[in-house]
Design a protein around this motif. Structure first.
Motif, short mmCIF file in Angstrom:
data_model
loop_
_atom_site.label_atom_id
_atom_site.label_comp_id
_atom_site.label_asym_id
_atom_site.label_seq_id
_atom_site.Cartn_x
_atom_site.Cartn_y
_atom_site.Cartn_z
N GLU A 18 0.84 -1.20 0.00
CA GLU A 18 0.00 0.00 0.00
C GLU A 18 0.88 1.25 0.00
OE1 GLU A 18 -3.37 2.13 2.81
OE2 GLU A 18 -2.58 0.18 3.36
N LYS A 19 0.52 2.22 -0.82
CA LYS A 19 1.24 3.49 -0.85
C LYS A 19 0.76 4.34 0.32
CE LYS A 19 3.53 2.72 -4.63
NZ LYS A 19 4.94 2.48 -4.62
N ILE A 20 1.70 4.94 1.04
CA ILE A 20 1.37 5.73 2.22
C ILE A 20 1.95 7.13 2.05
CG2 ILE A 20 1.71 5.94 4.71
CD1 ILE A 20 1.82 2.89 4.83
N PHE A 21 1.12 8.12 2.24
CA PHE A 21 1.54 9.53 2.13
C PHE A 21 2.34 9.90 3.37
CE2 PHE A 21 0.81 14.03 3.05
CZ PHE A 21 1.28 14.60 1.87
N ILE A 22 3.59 10.32 3.16
CA ILE A 22 4.44 10.74 4.27
C ILE A 22 4.61 12.26 4.26
CG2 ILE A 22 6.78 10.57 5.23
CD1 ILE A 22 6.83 7.67 4.19
N SER A 23 4.88 12.82 3.09
CA SER A 23 5.00 14.28 2.95
C SER A 23 4.69 14.64 1.51
CB SER A 23 6.41 14.75 3.33
OG SER A 23 7.34 14.34 2.34
N ASP A 24 4.72 15.94 1.20
CA ASP A 24 4.45 16.38 -0.17
C ASP A 24 5.41 15.77 -1.17
OD1 ASP A 24 2.31 17.93 0.62
OD2 ASP A 24 3.50 19.76 0.82
N SER A 25 6.63 15.50 -0.74
CA SER A 25 7.64 14.98 -1.66
C SER A 25 7.96 13.49 -1.46
CB SER A 25 8.93 15.78 -1.52
OG SER A 25 9.42 15.67 -0.20
N LEU A 26 7.25 12.82 -0.53
CA LEU A 26 7.58 11.43 -0.25
C LEU A 26 6.33 10.59 -0.04
CD1 LEU A 26 9.81 9.30 0.29
CD2 LEU A 26 9.80 10.04 2.68
N THR A 27 6.18 9.59 -0.88
CA THR A 27 5.14 8.58 -0.70
C THR A 27 5.86 7.27 -0.44
OG1 THR A 27 3.69 9.73 -2.23
CG2 THR A 27 3.14 7.44 -1.76
N GLY A 28 5.51 6.61 0.65
CA GLY A 28 6.20 5.39 1.02
C GLY A 28 5.36 4.16 0.82
N GLU A 29 5.96 3.02 1.12
CA GLU A 29 5.27 1.74 1.07
C GLU A 29 5.17 1.19 2.48
OE1 GLU A 29 7.21 -1.05 -1.49
OE2 GLU A 29 6.88 0.14 -3.29
N ALA A 30 4.09 0.49 2.72
CA ALA A 30 3.87 -0.12 4.03
C ALA A 30 5.03 -1.07 4.37
CB ALA A 30 2.55 -0.89 4.03
N GLY A 31 5.48 -0.99 5.62
CA GLY A 31 6.53 -1.88 6.10
C GLY A 31 7.95 -1.39 5.81
N GLN A 32 8.09 -0.23 5.17
CA GLN A 32 9.41 0.28 4.79
C GLN A 32 9.84 1.45 5.68
OE1 GLN A 32 11.31 -1.31 2.52
NE2 GLN A 32 9.61 -2.75 2.35
N PHE A 33 11.15 1.68 5.72
CA PHE A 33 11.72 2.79 6.49
C PHE A 33 12.29 3.82 5.53
CE2 PHE A 33 11.55 -0.53 9.57
CZ PHE A 33 11.46 0.10 10.80
N TYR A 34 12.20 5.10 5.94
CA TYR A 34 12.67 6.21 5.11
C TYR A 34 13.46 7.18 5.97
CZ TYR A 34 9.39 4.25 1.84
OH TYR A 34 8.74 3.38 1.03
N MET A 35 14.45 7.83 5.32
CA MET A 35 15.23 8.85 6.00
C MET A 35 15.72 9.82 4.94
SD MET A 35 18.56 8.36 8.46
CE MET A 35 19.75 8.05 7.16
N GLU A 36 15.54 11.10 5.20
CA GLU A 36 16.01 12.15 4.31
C GLU A 36 15.52 11.96 2.88
OE1 GLU A 36 20.21 12.03 5.19
OE2 GLU A 36 19.79 12.56 7.26
N GLY A 37 14.24 11.59 2.76
CA GLY A 37 13.60 11.47 1.45
C GLY A 37 13.90 10.20 0.68
N LYS A 38 14.62 9.25 1.31
CA LYS A 38 14.99 8.02 0.62
C LYS A 38 14.60 6.80 1.44
CE LYS A 38 19.06 10.11 -1.43
NZ LYS A 38 20.51 10.12 -1.45
N ARG A 39 14.30 5.72 0.74
CA ARG A 39 14.03 4.44 1.40
C ARG A 39 15.35 3.87 1.88
NH1 ARG A 39 10.97 -0.46 -1.63
NH2 ARG A 39 12.20 -2.08 -0.66
N ILE A 40 15.35 3.32 3.09
CA ILE A 40 16.57 2.76 3.67
C ILE A 40 16.30 1.33 4.13
CG2 ILE A 40 17.52 4.97 4.40
CD1 ILE A 40 16.54 4.28 7.27
N ASP A 41 17.36 0.55 4.22
CA ASP A 41 17.27 -0.78 4.82
C ASP A 41 17.72 -0.63 6.27
OD1 ASP A 41 17.50 -3.39 5.72
OD2 ASP A 41 18.46 -4.12 3.90
N ILE A 42 16.78 -0.54 7.17
CA ILE A 42 17.08 -0.26 8.58
C ILE A 42 17.98 -1.32 9.21
CG2 ILE A 42 15.04 -1.39 9.57
CD1 ILE A 42 16.48 2.01 10.65
N ASN A 43 17.99 -2.53 8.66
CA ASN A 43 18.83 -3.60 9.20
C ASN A 43 20.29 -3.49 8.75
OD1 ASN A 43 16.69 -4.97 10.58
ND2 ASN A 43 15.96 -5.59 8.57
N LYS A 44 20.54 -2.64 7.76
CA LYS A 44 21.90 -2.52 7.24
C LYS A 44 22.42 -1.09 7.30
CE LYS A 44 21.57 -6.66 4.56
NZ LYS A 44 21.71 -7.32 3.28
#
Length: 155
Positions: A18-44
């Protein structure tokens, strides 16, 4: 029997991300982590807990949706690829300068592929080099760089 097939088909469609609205410039996916406008792998990604200003959770529109997470840092401290960091560390250290094989541990966890990881330099508390006493004269001995950080691990 036909009703069961219809229900199964509906469940398969709902498992899409599911697409999730985070901010005007960032739409995320359920279950994912984001930082500074980019998707990150929190485990790495190894971050200093002292540089995290806030962790935000964003939910989708459906009641059973997973959340997307946003990490906001206090300051944009340098983050390097772990492979790049270790290569630089080796060139600055006489004992390891010409060493091809090396093991790396972070907080006592062996890192398999250095290129998969990133590290915020401010989280490093200590770096130890572990060598066999007879390292220069002994074949097959692999030195170990042990990195101790200030991060809090969830177990």
């Amino acid at each position: 029997m036909l009703n069961c097939l219809n229900v199964f088909g509906q469940e398969k469609q709902s498992s899409e991300k599911e697409k999730i609205f985070i901010s005007d410039s960032l739409t995320g996916e359920a279950g994912q982590f984001y930082m500074e406008g980019k998707r990150i792998d929190i485990n790495k990604l190894i971050l200093s807990p002292y540089n995290i200003a806030e962790k935000k959770t964003f939910f989708g529109k459906t009641p059973k949706s997973k959340a997307a997470y946003l990490i906001i840092r206090k300051s944009k401290k340098p983050i390097l690829g772990l492979g790049e960091f270790i290569a630089k560390f080796k060139t600055e250290n006489g004992l390891l300068k010409d060493t091809e094989k090396i093991q790396v541990t972070i907080d006592n966890l062996l890192i398999d592929n250095l290129e998969d990881y990133q590290i915020e330099l401010d989280c490093i508390v200590e770096i130890k080099i572990q060598l066999d006493k007879n390292y220069p004269n002994r074949k097959g001995t692999v030195p170990c760089i042990s990195i101790i950080t200030n991060r809090i691990r969830e177990e």
